[in-house]
Scaffold this motif. Structure first.
Motif, PDB file in Angstrom:
ATOM      1  N   SER A  86       0.815  -1.225   0.000  1.00 25.86           N
ATOM      2  CA  SER A  86       0.000   0.000   0.000  1.00 25.86           C
ATOM      3  C   SER A  86       0.849   1.276   0.000  1.00 25.86           C
ATOM      4  O   SER A  86       0.330   2.364   0.235  1.00 25.86           O
ATOM      5  CB  SER A  86      -0.978   0.028   1.186  1.00 25.86           C
ATOM      6  OG  SER A  86      -1.939  -1.000   1.068  1.00 25.86           O
ATOM      7  N   VAL A 104     -10.289   8.469   6.277  1.00 25.25           N
ATOM      8  CA  VAL A 104     -11.289   7.396   6.221  1.00 25.25           C
ATOM      9  C   VAL A 104     -12.519   7.862   5.454  1.00 25.25           C
ATOM     10  O   VAL A 104     -13.041   8.952   5.695  1.00 25.25           O
ATOM     11  CB  VAL A 104     -11.706   6.948   7.642  1.00 25.25           C
ATOM     12  CG1 VAL A 104     -12.751   5.839   7.557  1.00 25.25           C
ATOM     13  CG2 VAL A 104     -10.502   6.478   8.442  1.00 25.25           C
ATOM     14  N   ARG A 107     -13.529   4.867  -0.920  1.00 28.01           N
ATOM     15  CA  ARG A 107     -12.429   5.123  -1.849  1.00 28.01           C
ATOM     16  C   ARG A 107     -12.930   5.891  -3.067  1.00 28.01           C
ATOM     17  O   ARG A 107     -14.016   5.619  -3.586  1.00 28.01           O
ATOM     18  CB  ARG A 107     -11.817   3.795  -2.324  1.00 28.01           C
ATOM     19  CG  ARG A 107     -10.942   3.116  -1.292  1.00 28.01           C
ATOM     20  CD  ARG A 107      -9.653   3.851  -1.031  1.00 28.01           C
ATOM     21  NE  ARG A 107      -8.830   3.948  -2.241  1.00 28.01           N
ATOM     22  CZ  ARG A 107      -7.818   4.788  -2.372  1.00 28.01           C
ATOM     23  NH1 ARG A 107      -7.510   5.636  -1.409  1.00 28.01           N
ATOM     24  NH2 ARG A 107      -7.102   4.810  -3.465  1.00 28.01           N
ATOM     25  N   THR A 132      -8.493   5.119   3.156  1.00 24.75           N
ATOM     26  CA  THR A 132      -8.982   3.786   3.492  1.00 24.75           C
ATOM     27  C   THR A 132     -10.448   3.905   3.879  1.00 24.75           C
ATOM     28  O   THR A 132     -10.962   5.015   4.056  1.00 24.75           O
ATOM     29  CB  THR A 132      -8.167   3.175   4.650  1.00 24.75           C
ATOM     30  OG1 THR A 132      -8.584   1.812   4.849  1.00 24.75           O
ATOM     31  CG2 THR A 132      -8.355   3.950   5.949  1.00 24.75           C
ATOM     32  N   GLN A 136     -12.376  -1.395   2.479  1.00 20.42           N
ATOM     33  CA  GLN A 136     -10.970  -1.803   2.417  1.00 20.42           C
ATOM     34  C   GLN A 136     -10.586  -2.716   3.580  1.00 20.42           C
ATOM     35  O   GLN A 136      -9.706  -3.558   3.437  1.00 20.42           O
ATOM     36  CB  GLN A 136     -10.056  -0.567   2.392  1.00 20.42           C
ATOM     37  CG  GLN A 136      -9.996   0.129   1.042  1.00 20.42           C
ATOM     38  CD  GLN A 136     -11.351   0.623   0.577  1.00 20.42           C
ATOM     39  OE1 GLN A 136     -12.037   1.349   1.278  1.00 20.42           O
ATOM     40  NE2 GLN A 136     -11.753   0.221  -0.618  1.00 20.42           N
ATOM     41  N   VAL A 137     -11.228  -2.562   4.730  1.00 21.38           N
ATOM     42  CA  VAL A 137     -10.901  -3.427   5.862  1.00 21.38           C
ATOM     43  C   VAL A 137     -11.852  -4.626   5.927  1.00 21.38           C
ATOM     44  O   VAL A 137     -11.807  -5.412   6.862  1.00 21.38           O
ATOM     45  CB  VAL A 137     -10.933  -2.660   7.209  1.00 21.38           C
ATOM     46  CG1 VAL A 137      -9.887  -1.550   7.201  1.00 21.38           C
ATOM     47  CG2 VAL A 137     -12.314  -2.091   7.504  1.00 21.38           C
ATOM     48  N   ARG A 140     -11.063  -5.489   0.842  1.00 24.59           N
ATOM     49  CA  ARG A 140     -10.398  -4.720  -0.214  1.00 24.59           C
ATOM     50  C   ARG A 140     -10.962  -5.059  -1.584  1.00 24.59           C
ATOM     51  O   ARG A 140     -12.165  -5.075  -1.800  1.00 24.59           O
ATOM     52  CB  ARG A 140      -8.880  -4.920  -0.152  1.00 24.59           C
ATOM     53  CG  ARG A 140      -8.266  -4.434   1.143  1.00 24.59           C
ATOM     54  CD  ARG A 140      -6.776  -4.620   1.195  1.00 24.59           C
ATOM     55  NE  ARG A 140      -6.066  -3.629   0.407  1.00 24.59           N
ATOM     56  CZ  ARG A 140      -4.745  -3.494   0.438  1.00 24.59           C
ATOM     57  NH1 ARG A 140      -4.011  -4.277   1.200  1.00 24.59           N
ATOM     58  NH2 ARG A 140      -4.164  -2.577  -0.290  1.00 24.59           N
ATOM     59  N   ILE A 167     -11.490   1.795  11.912  1.00 20.67           N
ATOM     60  CA  ILE A 167     -11.084   1.495  10.534  1.00 20.67           C
ATOM     61  C   ILE A 167      -9.594   1.742  10.344  1.00 20.67           C
ATOM     62  O   ILE A 167      -8.904   0.958   9.673  1.00 20.67           O
ATOM     63  CB  ILE A 167     -11.920   2.317   9.530  1.00 20.67           C
ATOM     64  CG1 ILE A 167     -13.367   1.797   9.516  1.00 20.67           C
ATOM     65  CG2 ILE A 167     -11.321   2.265   8.122  1.00 20.67           C
ATOM     66  CD1 ILE A 167     -14.338   2.640   8.718  1.00 20.67           C
ATOM     67  N   THR A 171      -7.046  -1.077   9.265  1.00 21.55           N
ATOM     68  CA  THR A 171      -6.251  -0.864   8.050  1.00 21.55           C
ATOM     69  C   THR A 171      -4.804  -1.291   8.274  1.00 21.55           C
ATOM     70  O   THR A 171      -4.194  -1.936   7.411  1.00 21.55           O
ATOM     71  CB  THR A 171      -6.304   0.616   7.611  1.00 21.55           C
ATOM     72  OG1 THR A 171      -7.651   0.943   7.274  1.00 21.55           O
ATOM     73  CG2 THR A 171      -5.407   0.869   6.405  1.00 21.55           C
ATOM     74  N   VAL A 175      -3.114  -4.144   5.981  1.00 20.58           N
ATOM     75  CA  VAL A 175      -1.907  -3.874   5.186  1.00 20.58           C
ATOM     76  C   VAL A 175      -0.795  -4.841   5.568  1.00 20.58           C
ATOM     77  O   VAL A 175      -0.072  -5.355   4.708  1.00 20.58           O
ATOM     78  CB  VAL A 175      -1.450  -2.406   5.371  1.00 20.58           C
ATOM     79  CG1 VAL A 175      -0.059  -2.196   4.790  1.00 20.58           C
ATOM     80  CG2 VAL A 175      -2.446  -1.462   4.711  1.00 20.58           C
TER      81      VAL A 175
END
Length: 197
Positions: A86, A104, A107, A132, A136-137, A140, A167, A171, A175
């Protein structure tokens, strides 16, 4: 409060991300070439266009007709590593400082998707896009479009300082595990073509 939190986190973490930004920029320059940054117009708050900044991960290789080759071919090994870590997203912190993004939020996707959203899905633009977000959490790029957009709207409906902090923490875990970087058989995700209404 959310905007203040964004600025505080970005400024306080600057001794970590600014050196990383400079090192990665140099590596992109040496491994892939110029331009170092990938710039693309994306829809922001209320769908207003802004220029998203990311590190470049692909070459500009084209076929005999001058058309760009598929992403899977143009994505370099180094670019793939940037995506799995990332680190390609680091320049978006500059978008956060400029007030175009939040740490946050949903996206920022492609401008061409705007007319394809259902009325409910359009609600994702009621807040600033994020570096993010809830989607995404939650998997993704490995989750389907309908699930992803449903999570974006869920974030808009339930947003809070506590949810943002949760979040951000999730994240860091996502990642480090490097899961869900791309959909099966795709360099990232297939293009969105509209949802079943």
């Amino acid at each position: 409060m959310k905007r203040i939190l964004d600025i505080l986190i970005v400024i306080l973490s600057a001794p970590v991300w600014i050196p990383a930004l400079l090192v990665v920029a140099l590596m992109v320059r040496l491994r892939i070439g110029t331009p170092v940054f990938f710039r693309q117009t994306r829809p922001g708050l209320q769908g207003k266009p802004f220029t998203l900044l990311k590190f470049r991960t692909m070459t500009d290789a084209r076929d005999a007709a001058g058309e760009l080759l598929p992403d899977s071919i143009r994505l370099t090994d180094f670019g793939r590593w940037l995506r799995t870590t990332s680190l390609d997203e680091l320049p978006e912190l500059l978008n956060v400082l400029a007030g175009e993004m939040s740490l946050v939020g949903p996206r920022p996707l492609l401008m061409e998707y705007l007319p394809l959203y259902s009325k409910d899905q359009q609600r994702r633009h009621e807040v600033r896009p994020g570096v993010t977000g809830l989607a995404q959490v939650s998997g993704r790029n490995a989750i389907d479009w309908d699930s992803r957009l449903r999570l974006d709207v869920s974030y808009v409906e339930n947003r809070s300082l506590w949810l943002d902090l949760k979040i951000l923490w999730l994240t860091l875990i996502a990642v480090s595990r490097r899961h869900g970087i791309s959909a099966e058989g795709e360099a990232t995700m297939p293009k969105f073509s509209g949802s079943v209404r």
